[in-house]
Design an enzyme around this catalytic site. Structure first.
Site, PDB file in Angstrom:
ATOM      1  N   MET A   9     -75.636 121.309 -56.364  1.00 57.21           N
ATOM      2  CA  MET A   9     -76.788 122.357 -56.317  1.00 57.21           C
ATOM      3  C   MET A   9     -76.762 122.863 -57.655  1.00 57.21           C
ATOM      4  O   MET A   9     -77.237 124.227 -58.084  1.00 57.21           O
ATOM      5  CB  MET A   9     -76.512 123.444 -55.327  1.00 57.21           C
ATOM      6  CG  MET A   9     -76.462 122.989 -53.810  1.00 57.21           C
ATOM      7  SD  MET A   9     -78.065 122.493 -53.273  1.00 57.21           S
ATOM      8  CE  MET A   9     -79.126 123.967 -53.081  1.00 57.21           C
ATOM      9  N   GLN A  19     -81.423 117.662 -49.437  1.00 54.72           N
ATOM     10  CA  GLN A  19     -80.910 119.097 -50.368  1.00 54.72           C
ATOM     11  C   GLN A  19     -81.121 118.531 -51.954  1.00 54.72           C
ATOM     12  O   GLN A  19     -82.165 118.899 -52.436  1.00 54.72           O
ATOM     13  CB  GLN A  19     -79.770 119.639 -49.963  1.00 54.72           C
ATOM     14  CG  GLN A  19     -79.454 121.097 -50.421  1.00 54.72           C
ATOM     15  CD  GLN A  19     -78.480 121.879 -49.985  1.00 54.72           C
ATOM     16  OE1 GLN A  19     -78.544 122.114 -48.660  1.00 54.72           O
ATOM     17  NE2 GLN A  19     -77.260 121.857 -50.562  1.00 54.72           N
ATOM     18  N   ASP A  20     -79.879 118.107 -52.263  1.00 55.27           N
ATOM     19  CA  ASP A  20     -80.001 117.693 -53.657  1.00 55.27           C
ATOM     20  C   ASP A  20     -79.338 116.417 -53.692  1.00 55.27           C
ATOM     21  O   ASP A  20     -78.548 115.878 -52.685  1.00 55.27           O
ATOM     22  CB  ASP A  20     -79.258 118.539 -54.727  1.00 55.27           C
ATOM     23  CG  ASP A  20     -77.971 118.887 -54.495  1.00 55.27           C
ATOM     24  OD1 ASP A  20     -77.586 118.814 -53.355  1.00 55.27           O
ATOM     25  OD2 ASP A  20     -77.571 119.537 -55.268  1.00 55.27           O
ATOM     26  N   PRO A  21     -79.179 115.534 -54.757  1.00 51.84           N
ATOM     27  CA  PRO A  21     -78.693 114.213 -54.785  1.00 51.84           C
ATOM     28  C   PRO A  21     -76.993 114.149 -54.713  1.00 51.84           C
ATOM     29  O   PRO A  21     -76.291 115.265 -55.104  1.00 51.84           O
ATOM     30  CB  PRO A  21     -79.033 113.622 -56.152  1.00 51.84           C
ATOM     31  CG  PRO A  21     -80.187 114.364 -56.674  1.00 51.84           C
ATOM     32  CD  PRO A  21     -80.086 115.821 -55.797  1.00 51.84           C
ATOM     33  N   ILE A  78     -84.486 119.260 -54.110  1.00 46.51           N
ATOM     34  CA  ILE A  78     -83.770 119.516 -55.683  1.00 46.51           C
ATOM     35  C   ILE A  78     -83.599 117.941 -56.070  1.00 46.51           C
ATOM     36  O   ILE A  78     -82.934 117.245 -55.410  1.00 46.51           O
ATOM     37  CB  ILE A  78     -82.817 120.313 -55.679  1.00 46.51           C
ATOM     38  CG1 ILE A  78     -83.047 121.655 -55.105  1.00 46.51           C
ATOM     39  CG2 ILE A  78     -82.342 120.282 -56.983  1.00 46.51           C
ATOM     40  CD1 ILE A  78     -81.671 122.384 -54.740  1.00 46.51           C
TER      41      ILE A  78
END
Length: 255
Positions: free
Chosen positions: A162, A92-94, A153
């Site tokens: 997010m 998803q994102d870091p 992302i």
């Protein structure tokens, strides 16, 4: 219809002003490996969108802590060339606490192992013979096996998961997924969690194996498609072998 025609004409007029940058120029601007830039063939419109994304991220870096560091945002592109990709694991994102290293689910060696990655190791230990969980979350050696660890992302503000979702990184990540689907054959895509599963429409399931499950986070409870017991790592290697490719050495993390 009149509005639609106006929009089409407007886009065509605007596109004349978009920059047509060389691969070297794109590399200097975005910090993405040249092999990937050649493979992706970013359009003028996509380049313009990405320049806007970088401006937003750079603005945040002025007064906020953004992860990962600029040098590591596209580490994925230097550790696994497009022609070497056999498996794509979508994140998803870091990690918003600074443990991220530019690879989905991976961390820098010095940091503790996140709970999601611990569960990934649990599933490997359960299903892959002789797998022993490593003492760190560095997954670089998987990349060299042909595993692309890709977040959709690429950056995040410290402590705010997010937070960069609306910046437009999807211009790049969706292009990577769709381009791999179009140009490559017999890849395995591992989609863990609702966010990743929503991207299945970008993948040609007639050409590739798409495996879905719940997110590996222990906070996620799913009776329908639990992560533990999904056998994705075993099924991945069976598919690769059946299609004439070398299986992934998941144990390489300890070698």
């Amino acid at each position: 219809m009149a509005l639609l025609q106006w929009m089409l004409d407007h886009v065509q007029d605007e596109e004349k002003n978009y920059e047509n940058l060389s691969i070297d120029d794109q590399h200097s601007l975005f910090g993405i490996n040249r092999d990937w830039l050649s493979f992706l063939q970013l359009s003028k419109l996509e380049i313009t969108h990405l320049k806007h994304v970088y401006k937003l991220v750079d603005n945040d870096r002025v007064h906020l802590t953004v992860h990962p560091s600029s040098d590591n945002v596209h580490a994925w592109s230097f550790l696994c060339k497009p022609t070497d990709v056999k498996v794509v694991i979508l994140g998803q994102d870091p990690y918003p606490d600074g443990r991220g290293c530019g690879l989905a689910f991976g961390t820098v060696k010095e940091c503790s192992i996140p709970e999601s990655l611990k569960n990934i190791f649990k599933e490997l230990e359960r299903s892959i013979p002789n797998f022993s969980p490593p003492d760190n979350g560095c997954l670089n050696s998987w990349c060299r096996e042909g595993v692309l660890l890709l977040n959709s992302i690429f950056t995040v503000v410290h402590g705010l998961p997010m937070s960069h979702e609306a910046f437009g990184w999807q211009t790049l990540s969706y292009k990577i997924i769709s381009r791999l689907s179009e140009q490559m054959n017999s890849l395995v895509f591992l989609l863990w969690g609702k966010h990743a599963r929503k991207l299945s429409y970008l993948i040609d399931a007639q050409k590739h194996l798409v495996l879905e499950s719940a997110h590996p986070s222990p906070k996620v409870k799913s009776a329908r498609m639990p992560f533990i017991g999904c056998n994705h790592f075993v099924r991945t290697n069976l598919f690769l072998t059946e299609h004439g490719k070398d299986p992934i050495n998941w144990n390489i993390l300890n070698e």
